[in-house]
Write an enzyme that holds these catalytic residues in place. Structure first.
Site, PDB file in Angstrom:
ATOM      1  N   ASP A  93      18.568 -27.973  29.088  1.00 52.54           N
ATOM      2  CA  ASP A  93      18.589 -27.874  30.551  1.00 52.54           C
ATOM      3  C   ASP A  93      20.001 -27.605  31.043  1.00 52.54           C
ATOM      4  O   ASP A  93      20.842 -28.505  31.053  1.00 52.54           O
ATOM      5  CB  ASP A  93      18.070 -29.191  31.135  1.00 52.54           C
ATOM      6  CG  ASP A  93      17.958 -29.173  32.648  1.00 52.54           C
ATOM      7  OD1 ASP A  93      18.106 -28.095  33.257  1.00 52.54           O
ATOM      8  OD2 ASP A  93      17.698 -30.253  33.225  1.00 52.54           O
ATOM      9  N   GLU A 119      22.448 -26.324  40.697  1.00 52.67           N
ATOM     10  CA  GLU A 119      21.040 -26.723  40.825  1.00 52.67           C
ATOM     11  C   GLU A 119      20.885 -28.210  40.616  1.00 52.67           C
ATOM     12  O   GLU A 119      20.089 -28.867  41.302  1.00 52.67           O
ATOM     13  CB  GLU A 119      20.195 -25.948  39.808  1.00 52.67           C
ATOM     14  CG  GLU A 119      18.686 -26.188  39.916  1.00 52.67           C
ATOM     15  CD  GLU A 119      18.175 -27.374  39.093  1.00 52.67           C
ATOM     16  OE1 GLU A 119      16.980 -27.709  39.205  1.00 52.67           O
ATOM     17  OE2 GLU A 119      18.973 -27.982  38.336  1.00 52.67           O
ATOM     18  N   GLU A 120      21.634 -28.754  39.654  1.00 54.25           N
ATOM     19  CA  GLU A 120      21.469 -30.152  39.301  1.00 54.25           C
ATOM     20  C   GLU A 120      21.794 -31.093  40.458  1.00 54.25           C
ATOM     21  O   GLU A 120      21.240 -32.190  40.547  1.00 54.25           O
ATOM     22  CB  GLU A 120      22.341 -30.500  38.088  1.00 54.25           C
ATOM     23  CG  GLU A 120      21.968 -29.783  36.795  1.00 54.25           C
ATOM     24  CD  GLU A 120      20.641 -30.234  36.220  1.00 54.25           C
ATOM     25  OE1 GLU A 120      19.947 -31.035  36.864  1.00 54.25           O
ATOM     26  OE2 GLU A 120      20.298 -29.771  35.117  1.00 54.25           O
ATOM     27  N   ASP A 161      13.749 -22.506  34.298  1.00 55.26           N
ATOM     28  CA  ASP A 161      14.825 -23.490  34.329  1.00 55.26           C
ATOM     29  C   ASP A 161      15.256 -23.752  32.888  1.00 55.26           C
ATOM     30  O   ASP A 161      16.186 -23.125  32.382  1.00 55.26           O
ATOM     31  CB  ASP A 161      14.325 -24.761  35.016  1.00 55.26           C
ATOM     32  CG  ASP A 161      15.438 -25.743  35.343  1.00 55.26           C
ATOM     33  OD1 ASP A 161      16.249 -26.017  34.436  1.00 55.26           O
ATOM     34  OD2 ASP A 161      15.509 -26.240  36.476  1.00 55.26           O
TER      35      ASP A 161
END
Length: 766
Positions: free
Chosen positions: A417, A454-455, A483
């Site tokens: 991720d 994004e995180e 993702d």
């Protein structure tokens, strides 16, 4: 290859015409006595214009050549239309699959993850430069779109546990440990200390209360047990819901702080195994899941507008007062630390489904007698983030966009991720670059978006969507998100329903990476767990701004469904190489499916959307509501009537599409009556927009979509008709006539949106 022959006999004349072709060349030979000439039709992209060359001996046979040439042009012109449509595009689509390169994907992932690269860091800027250079080297025009946004980082944090005498005070070191032989030990100090982004700074102390996963229903259970949470520091385990909602629910229950740990039952092989990473895939005892506790989307200082230049911003105090910002301090901890804290809790024994795994202590709920003191101090910084944007311009419809998106920033190394997805994005780009060299050009424009931050809260994608809102609303065909490309085995997909059929077709063309004797689709439908296409209601990734704010048809794909070392320091290339995808075949499969979806959407004359799936899904959701509201005096007639209208509009446009496809013949409808195809495509594209409402959900105006949005108390989860769901939840709590009237109002709103969608699909004024 197809071919045709024709012979015709006449006095002293032998004529032999042989046509054979591939996608580029049609040679025709003509023989007459001792005269031999040939003509060839070249359909070389990108011009798609016939080019005729004549080679003849002797040259004086002009009359005969002219006659044959005229006949040839008539035939070749007809043939040229055949190769201007789907067969030529499908040739490139099949070629796209064959260009896969798992070594290239592995190299990309290795390069992207050699250092931790949190948003706003120098390392993440280096990763952006790598993505930019890779896109550019594939002949994709690329640039960086930067934004200045509010990010937070830890300055200091501490956690101590006080137990009754004679037990000593325990001070937790809150560190993730380097393992023996760790190849990233020399850069481990670049990993940001474990923290929650946007957590409230402060020092709090209180008896520990165990709240299971920290869901609303868990607090209901505690209330029934007579456990008072007020003034406590809650201990919650990760899983089931978004960490920001764990903190929010704790605050609503009266807690002064929250500690969230990775329970060995969920992240450590059920607690019975003695192996963990690097010897097995499980989270090590010191592993910590970091992450954001911000429940909004986009830069908190610019709600609803982009963070560009000298823009308007909320003040720090205004940000702190937002409903989606945490109101109590919180910290993430390891399962080793969580186990120590759990052993300090007394009181009633927790329910069976609240208990831990093998070898775990008996879980009790408290309060206390253990007392936790939590201190967290963070800093806020306006930091520059960088989205990398690459564009392959469409030839026939450059003003229609198909967007592929993946984020780049990671809490640590990010091998799963998100950079498994970034590596797959670069693989798709490189393959399309190779297709361009062979003559392919898309009908519509393809846009690659590599998002940043994004995180922290979907910030890079949200800012870009807010900046380009009108262009996106009027021109984007679809958004395709990946993702994390690979968690493990098994294909998983979510989408807005009109893309269901297209997803199925794409998976039928790609081999299953774990069993080459079958397709991904065959493995997918053969799995009892993953054969259902999910919906994009949750706020878990960058599709949120496209679906929930604008109303763009979207899909999200991956292999696997979660992994034990999520958001920890152990999410590195070694974990992926040993456990996630040793041969990188799953990465290749994701890239193949992702690229096929993009190619079909970019190249097909008529968009491959089918709204029948949408109507059927809405019908099912309405039936569920009917059961839930059967005794509440709520009329669902408007909802069912609007869905019936959508069904009829779907059948009508499907009939129109079929008629267009059947009537093309040798000549493309696009060439004869392009406005008809364009108008039909616009209806297919814009129908999703009609499910949005300009006022948004009640109390959550950024979320415009009335069919799909995150659950109010779990950002990862969702239910259909979120506005109705919110109103029902409130009405059940208040149980007043006015609260139930608001349920009926929300039902009317959804009905009107569905009716608007059917009108758009019909394409006719009332």
């Amino acid at each position: 290859m197809p071919y045709a022959t024709s012979t015709k006999k006449r006095k002293n004349t032998t004529t032999s015409r042989i046509c054979s072709w591939n996608h580029y060349l049609i040679p025709i030979k003509y023989c007459h006595y001792n005269t031999n000439f040939s003509l060839s039709l070249s359909l070389s992209p990108p011009a798609y214009l016939p080019r005729i060359s004549i080679h003849s001996t002797p040259i004086e046979q002009v009359s005969m050549i002219k006659t044959a040439t005229i006949a040839f042009i008539a035939t070749a012109t007809s043939l040229s239309f055949l190769f201007l449509s789907s067969p030529q595009k499908s040739f490139y689509h099949n070629l796209f699959i064959s260009l896969s390169d798992n070594a290239s994907i592995s190299h990309h992932l290795f390069t992207l993850t050699h250092r931790p690269h949190i948003a706003g860091s120098e390392a993440n800027a280096e990763a952006a430069a790598y993505v930019l250079s890779t896109l550019t080297s594939s002949n994709i025009a690329s640039h960086i779109a930067s934004y200045d946004v509010l990010l937070t980082y830890p300055i200091s944090r501490s956690l101590t546990l006080t137990r009754p005498a004679p037990d000593p005070l325990t001070t937790f070191d809150l560190n993730q440990e380097i393992y023996d032989g760790d190849p990233y030990a020399d850069v481990a100090d670049q990993v940001v200390p474990t923290f929650h982004a946007y957590a409230m700074s402060g020092t709090v102390s209180g008896p520990v209360v165990y709240v299971n996963y920290g869901r609303e229903e868990d607090y209901v259970t505690l209330q029934k047990m007579g456990v008072n949470v007020s003034g406590s520091v809650v201990l919650a385990r990760y899983g089931m819901i978004y960490r920001g909602d764990i903190v929010e629910n704790a605050y609503e229950a009266g807690a002064v702080g929250a500690v969230i740990y990775t329970d060995r039952k969920d992240y450590g092989d059920g607690g019975g195994g003695a192996k963990w990473f690097p010897d097995d895939k499980w989270m090590p005892p010191s592993g910590v899941q970091v992450g954001s506790v911000y429940s909004g989307a986009g830069d908190p200082t610019t709600p609803g507008w982009p963070s560009t230049g000298e823009c308007e911003r909320l003040s720090d105090d205004e940000v702190d007062e937002r409903d989606d910002i945490a109101q109590i301090p919180s910290l993430p901890v390891s399962w080793a630390d969580g186990d120590v804290i759990m052993r300090s809790i007394g009181g009633q024994v927790a329910n069976d489904d609240w208990q831990g795994g093998v070898d775990a202590p008996i879980y009790r709920v408290g309060p206390g007698p253990g007392i936790l003191q939590l201190t967290y101090k963070g800093k806020k910084a306006i930091s520059t983030i960088e989205n990398v944007i690459g564009v392959i311009e469409g030839e026939e419809e450059p003003d229609r966009f198909v967007i592929l998106g993946n984020h780049r920033d990671a809490w640590t190394f990010g091998a799963v991720d998100p950079n498994s997805g970034t590596a797959a994005l670069l693989e798709v780009a490189e393959r399309l670059g190779k297709l361009q060299k062979r003559g392919w050009k898309p009908r519509r424009t393809i846009v690659f978006c590599n998002w940043d931050a994004e995180e922290y809260g979907l910030i890079g994608s949200t800012e870009w969507v807010e900046e380009n809102r009108e262009m996106i609303a009027s021109r984007v065909i679809a958004y395709l998100n990946v993702d994390s490309a690979v968690y493990g085995a098994g294909f998983v997909a979510s989408a807005t329903p009109q893309l269901d059929e297209l997803l199925i077709q794409a998976t039928q063309q790609v081999q299953d990476p774990d069993n080459m004797s079958q397709t991904v689709y065959e493995a997918w439908v053969g799995s009892s767990n993953n054969s259902v296409i999910g919906r994009l209601g949750g706020g878990g990734s960058d599709y949120a701004a496209f679906v929930q704010h604008i109303g763009v048809p979207s899909a999200d794909i991956t292999f696997g469904d979660g992994y034990p070392v999520y958001h920890s320091m152990y999410d590195d290339f070694i974990w992926m190489k040993k456990f996630g995808d040793p041969l990188f075949h799953r990465h290749v499969a994701v890239a193949s499916i992702w690229g096929l979806l993009a190619l079909r959407l970019a190249d097909e004359e008529i968009l491959p959307f089918n709204y029948l799936s949408y109507a059927q899904e809405l019908q099912r959701s309405a039936e569920e509501l009917k059961s839930e509201l059967s005794d509440k005096g709520i009329s669902l007639t408007p909802l069912f009537k609007s869905i019936d209208k959508l069904k009829k509009a779907t059948m009508k446009i499907n009939t129109q599409r079929k008629a267009m496809e059947e009537n093309k013949g040798w000549a493309s409808m696009w060439k004869k009556e392009p406005w008809k195809v364009r108008e039909l495509n616009d209806r297919l594209m814009m129908t999703e927009r009609a499910f949005t409402d300009r006022d948004g959900l009640s109390g959550r105006p950024w979320y415009k979509h009335l069919i799909y949005a995150p659950s109010k108390h779990n950002d990862y989860g969702s239910r259909a008709f979120p506005g109705i769901d919110d109103a029902i939840e409130k009405a059940k709590s208040l149980n007043t006539a006015e609260s139930w009237r608001l349920v009926q109002h929300e039902l009317w709103r959804v009905s009107r949106a569905i009716t608007q969608a059917s009108l758009v699909l019909n394409g006719e004024l009332t």
